[in-house]
Scaffold this active site. Structure first.
Site, mmCIF file in Angstrom:
data_model
loop_
_atom_site.group_PDB
_atom_site.id
_atom_site.type_symbol
_atom_site.label_atom_id
_atom_site.label_comp_id
_atom_site.label_asym_id
_atom_site.label_seq_id
_atom_site.Cartn_x
_atom_site.Cartn_y
_atom_site.Cartn_z
ATOM 1 N N LYS A 196 -6.979 35.937 0.411
ATOM 2 C CA LYS A 196 -7.098 35.150 1.637
ATOM 3 C C LYS A 196 -8.261 35.598 2.505
ATOM 4 O O LYS A 196 -8.771 34.810 3.300
ATOM 5 C CB LYS A 196 -5.801 35.246 2.456
ATOM 6 C CG LYS A 196 -4.550 34.800 1.718
ATOM 7 C CD LYS A 196 -4.616 33.338 1.324
ATOM 8 C CE LYS A 196 -4.523 32.403 2.509
ATOM 9 N NZ LYS A 196 -4.428 30.983 2.098
ATOM 10 N N ARG A 198 -11.626 38.821 2.929
ATOM 11 C CA ARG A 198 -12.301 40.070 2.561
ATOM 12 C C ARG A 198 -12.874 40.683 3.826
ATOM 13 O O ARG A 198 -13.405 39.980 4.676
ATOM 14 C CB ARG A 198 -13.430 39.817 1.553
ATOM 15 C CG ARG A 198 -12.930 39.372 0.191
ATOM 16 C CD ARG A 198 -14.077 39.280 -0.806
ATOM 17 N NE ARG A 198 -13.629 38.795 -2.100
ATOM 18 C CZ ARG A 198 -13.132 39.559 -3.051
ATOM 19 N NH1 ARG A 198 -13.027 40.855 -2.843
ATOM 20 N NH2 ARG A 198 -12.744 39.041 -4.203
ATOM 21 N N PHE A 201 -12.823 46.986 4.841
ATOM 22 C CA PHE A 201 -12.093 47.998 4.089
ATOM 23 C C PHE A 201 -11.383 47.444 2.864
ATOM 24 O O PHE A 201 -10.502 48.091 2.323
ATOM 25 C CB PHE A 201 -11.072 48.689 5.002
ATOM 26 C CG PHE A 201 -11.704 49.498 6.094
ATOM 27 C CD1 PHE A 201 -12.595 50.521 5.802
ATOM 28 C CD2 PHE A 201 -11.435 49.224 7.412
ATOM 29 C CE1 PHE A 201 -13.178 51.265 6.808
ATOM 30 C CE2 PHE A 201 -12.016 49.964 8.431
ATOM 31 C CZ PHE A 201 -12.889 50.985 8.124
ATOM 32 N N GLY A 202 -11.732 46.266 2.407
ATOM 33 C CA GLY A 202 -11.096 45.739 1.209
ATOM 34 C C GLY A 202 -10.777 44.269 1.352
ATOM 35 O O GLY A 202 -11.458 43.538 2.072
ATOM 36 N N ASP A 322 -10.729 47.689 17.788
ATOM 37 C CA ASP A 322 -11.439 46.659 17.019
ATOM 38 C C ASP A 322 -10.830 45.296 17.340
ATOM 39 O O ASP A 322 -10.569 44.485 16.452
ATOM 40 C CB ASP A 322 -11.356 46.945 15.519
ATOM 41 C CG ASP A 322 -12.369 46.129 14.715
ATOM 42 O OD1 ASP A 322 -13.345 45.626 15.324
ATOM 43 O OD2 ASP A 322 -12.196 45.985 13.498
#
Length: 513
Positions: A196, A198, A201-202, A322
């Site tokens: 769903k 990107r 961190f992955g 963040d």
């Protein structure tokens, strides 16, 4: 083969009974994994379960029943679950689930598994078919007295030297830290469906866990620190809140250092992030207020220090660090949910806050003091940095609202109009710090009484002076007040409000941090 395993279990129990007092309970279960190739594990065998002091251990089995055909999914160990207490047989009791599940207490008790339908129905038992005696069986019976004893001694010595971690198919030579406060999901059927998103961190997958959809955030091993940080934040007392992402589990997957993946499993929200939703949708006045109010409520709760939170213990104040529209998820009714706590930091009395590097987060949403590198490393300073970003996200909401009598532009990120989609740190320093620019507030927004008041709140969130910024709790109260005042007004009142918006009593700035 049942008799040899039973004899072996009895021998092992008699040898270990004296030394096991006061130590964690152990259990042996039949192991099976239908997805062994995908998950890189053994397909079948035995699993030795090792738990914690005062924790009970169980065996479990899960399977599907497709038109009378039994499809075994998984068997293995199951950690302390009161639903399994004192169950000698593995019996599933749910009516027609997609995946049957049962658990029991006792070594190898999951060899046979049963579904007991609603009262009055016949009991259906599934049992491995009997096998004819083989040469291997005869040899096992013949060599059991000598070979079994030798094997037990060797196993005891090997386990003493290696001390295998409980339930671990992975060893990456690190202190795993405190376990997450959730059941082990790795023993339940979980299927990855589609990617769903990107990120830094992955990637985030939509997955199916039993009968529910979940989100699986997969970190590569090199981003272990971010995975650990987010897991620790989720494990903090009091992190269960309507406007914070629901945590399910954190796991390590893989069988060698090179193949290990770190999984973070949370609730899944089909509408995705606020960024994605605003790209494809124009919102109404009430939708704007609902998102803004629930978003600020979530951030207010995150920032709050709660001495005794619902019996869970002390919930410290937490700064997100963040905060952005990409990290605000939306439920089906557009209730906002805060997500991605990989950079979050806790402020516990008498303890250092941990990793507090200055310039972290997404560059576009960095406050002026962060861009300057002039941060006061105190709790309130970090909370005010979040509030600057909150102002930018509120601006994104207003920019896609159709309440004002004027055009609604295509969705743009904050400062995208001024410096494009990929601004450098130097460009942002020039625009935000030196020129003190902010995203443009359109004239026709100010002609709507509610949007005009909300724009005042936005400007007080992104104030260049950090100490002058509002708190998240104040923003929540402001939005609620504005919403009620506008929605309760008649058309005549709306006309008068437009001409007197500057005279509307907003909550005083004493509510700031």
């Amino acid at each position: 083969m049942t008799a040899p395993w039973a004899a072996l279990a009895l021998l092992w129990g008699s040898l270990c009974a004296g030394s096991g007092r006061g130590e964690a309970e152990t259990r042996e279960c039949i192991y099976y994994n239908a997805n062994w190739e995908l998950e890189r594990t053994n397909q079948s065998g035995l699993e030795r379960c090792e738990g914690e002091q005062d924790k009970r251990l169980h065996c479990y089995a899960s399977w599907r029943n497709s038109s009378g055909t039994i499809e075994l999914v998984k068997k293995g160990c199951w950690l302390d679950d009161f639903n399994c207490y004192d169950r000698q047989e593995c019996v599933a009791t749910e009516e027609n689930p997609q995946v049957y599940f049962c658990c029991c207490e006792g070594n190898f008790c999951n060899e046979r598994f049963t579904h007991l339908p609603e009262p009055g129905g016949p009991e259906v038992t599934y049992e491995p078919p009997p096998t004819a005696p083989t040469l291997l069986t005869v040899l096992a019976y013949s060599l059991l007295p000598i070979g079994g004893l030798s094997l037990i001694v060797l196993l005891a010595f090997w386990m003493y030297r290696h001390r295998k971690p409980p339930y671990g198919h992975v060893d990456i030579h690190e202190d795993p830290g405190p376990p997450p406060p959730s059941p082990l999901v790795g023993l339940k059927p979980l299927q990855l469906l589609e990617i769903k998103a990107r990120g830094r961190f992955g990637c985030v997958w939509k997955a199916q866990l039993m009968n529910d959809f979940v989100a699986v955030k997969i970190f590569p091993l090199q981003d272990k620190q971010s995975w650990q940080s987010e897991r620790e934040i989720f494990s903090t007392p009091g992190m269960k809140h309507e406007n914070l992402l629901q945590f399910i589990a954190a796991e390590k997957r893989g069988c060698s250092n090179l193949e290990v993946e770190l999984w973070l499993i949370t609730a899944f929200h089909d509408k995705g992030s606020l960024t994605d939703y605003l790209k494809g949708n124009i919102i109404t006045w009430n939708e704007l207020c609902h998102v803004a109010e629930t978003m600020s409520r979530g951030l207010s709760y995150l920032h709050e220090d709660v001495p005794w939170c619902r019996g869970e213990g002390h919930k410290p104040s937490i700064a997100h660090r963040d905060f952005k529209s990409k990290n605000v998820l939306l439920k089906s009714d557009l209730t906002a949910v805060l997500a991605d706590f990989g950079l979050a930091v806790r402020f516990e009395p008498g303890k250092p806050p941990g990793d507090t590097h200055g310039q972290v987060g997404t560059r576009r949403y960095m406050a002026p003091e962060v861009l300057e590198g002039a941060i006061n490393f105190q709790r309130d300073a970090f909370l005010r940095i979040d509030m600057y970003a909150m102002g930018l996200v509120l601006w994104e909401l207003v920019s896609r609202c159709k309440a004002a009598d004027g055009p609604v532009d295509e969705y743009m990120l904050p400062f995208e109009e001024e410096i494009g989609q990929h601004p450098s740190l130097e460009e942002l320093q020039e625009v935000v710090v030196h020129k003190k620019m902010r995203p443009t507030i359109k004239d026709h927004w100010l002609k709507h009484p509610g949007l005009a008041q909300l724009c005042v709140t936005i400007e007080e969130c992104w104030d260049h002076d950090a100490e002058a910024r509002l708190s998240a709790g104040c923003v929540e109260e402001r939005v609620s007040l504005i919403r009620r005042s506008v929605n309760s007004s008649t058309s005549d009142c709306l006309v008068s409000l437009v001409t007197s918006v500057t005279n509307v009593d907003l909550l005083p700035k004493e509510s700031s941090i």
